[in-house]
Scaffold this motif. Sequence first.
Motif, PDB file in Angstrom:
ATOM      1  N   ALA A 261       0.854  -1.217  -0.079  1.00 53.92           N
ATOM      2  CA  ALA A 261       0.124  -0.004   0.092  1.00 53.92           C
ATOM      3  C   ALA A 261       0.481   1.152   0.000  1.00 53.92           C
ATOM      4  CB  ALA A 261      -0.998   0.040   1.192  1.00 53.92           C
ATOM      5  N   GLN A 262       2.193   1.172  -0.260  1.00 51.66           N
ATOM      6  CA  GLN A 262       3.018   2.320  -0.389  1.00 51.66           C
ATOM      7  C   GLN A 262       3.293   2.851   1.114  1.00 51.66           C
ATOM      8  OE1 GLN A 262       4.573   2.571  -3.549  1.00 51.66           O
ATOM      9  NE2 GLN A 262       3.558   0.806  -3.693  1.00 51.66           N
ATOM     10  N   MET A 263       3.378   2.312   1.996  1.00 49.47           N
ATOM     11  CA  MET A 263       3.404   2.816   3.381  1.00 49.47           C
ATOM     12  C   MET A 263       4.702   2.139   3.791  1.00 49.47           C
ATOM     13  SD  MET A 263      -0.269   2.550   5.351  1.00 49.47           S
ATOM     14  CE  MET A 263       0.177   4.246   6.337  1.00 49.47           C
ATOM     15  N   GLN A 264       5.593   3.283   4.482  1.00 46.60           N
ATOM     16  CA  GLN A 264       7.115   2.744   4.666  1.00 46.60           C
ATOM     17  C   GLN A 264       7.070   2.295   6.229  1.00 46.60           C
ATOM     18  OE1 GLN A 264       9.642   6.129   4.671  1.00 46.60           O
ATOM     19  NE2 GLN A 264      11.594   4.899   4.995  1.00 46.60           N
ATOM     20  N   ARG A 265       7.682   1.412   6.493  1.00 49.84           N
ATOM     21  CA  ARG A 265       7.764   1.124   8.217  1.00 49.84           C
ATOM     22  C   ARG A 265       9.147   1.983   8.572  1.00 49.84           C
ATOM     23  NH1 ARG A 265       9.523  -4.815  10.780  1.00 49.84           N
ATOM     24  NH2 ARG A 265       9.022  -4.374  12.963  1.00 49.84           N
ATOM     25  N   TYR A 266       8.756   3.126   9.073  1.00 51.77           N
ATOM     26  CA  TYR A 266       9.916   3.984   9.315  1.00 51.77           C
ATOM     27  C   TYR A 266      10.404   3.716  10.731  1.00 51.77           C
ATOM     28  CZ  TYR A 266       6.853   7.115  11.705  1.00 51.77           C
ATOM     29  OH  TYR A 266       5.948   7.710  12.305  1.00 51.77           O
ATOM     30  N   GLU A 267       9.665   3.200  11.443  1.00 47.37           N
ATOM     31  CA  GLU A 267      10.102   2.853  12.975  1.00 47.37           C
ATOM     32  C   GLU A 267       9.234   1.222  13.202  1.00 47.37           C
ATOM     33  OE1 GLU A 267       9.022   2.782  17.194  1.00 47.37           O
ATOM     34  OE2 GLU A 267       7.674   2.707  15.797  1.00 47.37           O
ATOM     35  N   VAL A 268       9.703   0.843  14.313  1.00 50.77           N
ATOM     36  CA  VAL A 268       9.435  -0.517  14.474  1.00 50.77           C
ATOM     37  C   VAL A 268       7.895  -0.782  14.559  1.00 50.77           C
ATOM     38  CG1 VAL A 268       9.181  -2.367  16.438  1.00 50.77           C
ATOM     39  CG2 VAL A 268      11.506  -1.114  15.911  1.00 50.77           C
ATOM     40  N   SER A 269       7.197   0.181  14.901  1.00 49.81           N
ATOM     41  CA  SER A 269       5.641  -0.044  14.986  1.00 49.81           C
ATOM     42  C   SER A 269       5.025   0.819  14.028  1.00 49.81           C
ATOM     43  CB  SER A 269       5.241  -0.144  16.683  1.00 49.81           C
ATOM     44  OG  SER A 269       5.716  -1.031  17.358  1.00 49.81           O
ATOM     45  N   ALA A 270       5.849   1.836  13.342  1.00 46.38           N
ATOM     46  CA  ALA A 270       5.165   2.702  12.603  1.00 46.38           C
ATOM     47  C   ALA A 270       5.212   2.692  11.044  1.00 46.38           C
ATOM     48  CB  ALA A 270       5.431   4.431  13.085  1.00 46.38           C
ATOM     49  N   TYR A 271       3.941   3.128  10.478  1.00 49.35           N
ATOM     50  CA  TYR A 271       4.153   2.594   8.682  1.00 49.35           C
ATOM     51  C   TYR A 271       3.466   4.029   8.335  1.00 49.35           C
ATOM     52  CZ  TYR A 271       4.747  -2.170  10.139  1.00 49.35           C
ATOM     53  OH  TYR A 271       4.910  -3.348  10.642  1.00 49.35           O
ATOM     54  N   ALA A 272       3.945   4.871   7.595  1.00 50.39           N
ATOM     55  CA  ALA A 272       3.642   5.972   6.936  1.00 50.39           C
ATOM     56  C   ALA A 272       3.767   6.266   5.379  1.00 50.39           C
ATOM     57  CB  ALA A 272       4.021   7.183   7.799  1.00 50.39           C
ATOM     58  N   ARG A 273       2.783   6.971   4.861  1.00 51.49           N
ATOM     59  CA  ARG A 273       2.954   7.358   3.401  1.00 51.49           C
ATOM     60  C   ARG A 273       3.935   8.550   3.690  1.00 51.49           C
ATOM     61  NH1 ARG A 273      -0.755   4.699   0.729  1.00 51.49           N
ATOM     62  NH2 ARG A 273      -2.688   4.274   2.063  1.00 51.49           N
ATOM     63  N   GLU A 274       4.702   8.792   2.537  1.00 54.25           N
ATOM     64  CA  GLU A 274       5.738   9.774   2.226  1.00 54.25           C
ATOM     65  C   GLU A 274       5.037  11.282   2.769  1.00 54.25           C
ATOM     66  OE1 GLU A 274       8.491  12.155  -1.093  1.00 54.25           O
ATOM     67  OE2 GLU A 274       7.349  10.254  -1.442  1.00 54.25           O
ATOM     68  N   GLY A 275       5.880  11.875   3.439  1.00 58.33           N
ATOM     69  CA  GLY A 275       5.316  13.363   4.158  1.00 58.33           C
ATOM     70  C   GLY A 275       4.439  12.900   5.298  1.00 58.33           C
ATOM     71  N   HIS A 276       4.216  11.912   5.964  1.00 58.56           N
ATOM     72  CA  HIS A 276       3.086  11.772   7.118  1.00 58.56           C
ATOM     73  C   HIS A 276       3.721  11.100   8.264  1.00 58.56           C
ATOM     74  CE1 HIS A 276      -0.386  13.245   4.715  1.00 58.56           C
ATOM     75  NE2 HIS A 276       0.092  12.617   3.719  1.00 58.56           N
ATOM     76  N   GLN A 277       5.086  11.122   8.335  1.00 62.46           N
ATOM     77  CA  GLN A 277       5.680  10.482   9.652  1.00 62.46           C
ATOM     78  C   GLN A 277       5.250  11.213  10.751  1.00 62.46           C
ATOM     79  OE1 GLN A 277       9.926   9.640   9.420  1.00 62.46           O
ATOM     80  NE2 GLN A 277       9.584   8.818   7.436  1.00 62.46           N
ATOM     81  N   CYS A 278       5.102  10.781  11.864  1.00 65.06           N
ATOM     82  CA  CYS A 278       4.698  11.560  13.139  1.00 65.06           C
ATOM     83  C   CYS A 278       5.943  12.190  13.739  1.00 65.06           C
ATOM     84  CB  CYS A 278       4.085  10.616  14.116  1.00 65.06           C
ATOM     85  SG  CYS A 278       3.929  11.725  15.893  1.00 65.06           S
TER      86      CYS A 278
END
Length: 411
Positions: A261-278
């Motif tokens: 779904a084009q979501m990046q696992r940028y942190e162990v428990s977090a997945y985000a679309r580009e530009g939407h990391q917390c």
Amino acid sequence: MTIPITPAAEPAPRRDVLHYMRPGLLQLTSLPPLSLYVHIPWCLRKCPYCDFNSHEARAGTDGLPEQRYIDALIADLEAALPLIWGRTVHSIFIGGGTPSLFAPEAIDRLLAAIRARLRLEPGCEITMEANPGTFERERFRAYRGAGVTRLSIGVQSFNDAHLAALGRVHDRAQALAAVQEAAEAFETFNLDLMYALPGQTLAQLEEDVHTALAHAPPHLSIYHLTIEPNTFFAKHPPAGLPEDDDAWAMLDRITELTGAAQMQRYEVSAYAREGHQCLHNRNYWQFGDYLGIGAGAHSKLSFAHRVVRQVRFRDPQRYMAQALAGNAIAQDEDVRRADLPFEYMLGALRLREGFALADFTTRTGLPLTAIAQGLQQAEQQGLIGRDRDRAWPTERGFDFLSDLQALFLPD
């Protein structure tokens, strides 16, 4: 990232800013980004897995003490201003408990008071947690009107049986309605899901993730259900928890579905679309500073020669009384020099990108030699990769994160 809480009968000693600026063992050449955390401790029902500082809003009372609690938050913030004077706040997070129990008008008053006292970065991310069990149509839009820019919805599951097992107050229909409303009211929002639930199968986990992804959330947080000490589940473990191998299979499937779904696992428990990391959580993981106000809130603040942690009083009534009297801090102590490497690595290694080696020195005031042995051991065990400038967890490091972090514990 928290420090243990012990009951405090008396507030911590009142200290002026000169106390924190006195000479010490560290040499911080610059201060990290600063965030603000606001804790609202009430919820409709204490979930059996929850170890946060949350308290049931009891029936038969005159309702939540919204105005008194916000008065206390404002007093707490004002008392803390000398410690952060002149610094820009990059993100705000209103957590709980269930902050969406507070009316939009109360949140509007809170954010107006914050803006009047702090310099906020233009476009400052302002996140608020909300639960579907407190959902009313148009309520999310009213929070947006109050200044909230990002909503985080505690869905946990879309399966009614699993929601009941988790003690949630909402059902599938309410969850779907809340997600739809959030998608219409906010440009960016987060959905919280949990997996490895009592009785959950891989197919049911897939159904939860498919349902979430169908709403195109910009951000997903997906947590393994863990049995924390001092919770109802710790005393009465639920039946039917998946075996470890099944839980690993669920995590692998989550990674596959989110990746498709084009979501990046940028942190162990977090997945985000580009530009939407917390941004707020990234600041935690990168050992940034945060001022925490509210019952039981934690702060981590840096000064030229020390890093300080504070904890507010946990009990809401005690907190309000102390904050309005001018001192809501129950604990206030320097982070030990020996503990700084582990505290830094505890968050930095949760990020897929890892960390810049120079940032370790900038944020802790310590030389790289303080983590050299741990980095060497981690590399030998295949848990990290590194080059001249950065270190990052490998796939194996992500899978065995606790083992990787433990390499940096103080002797």
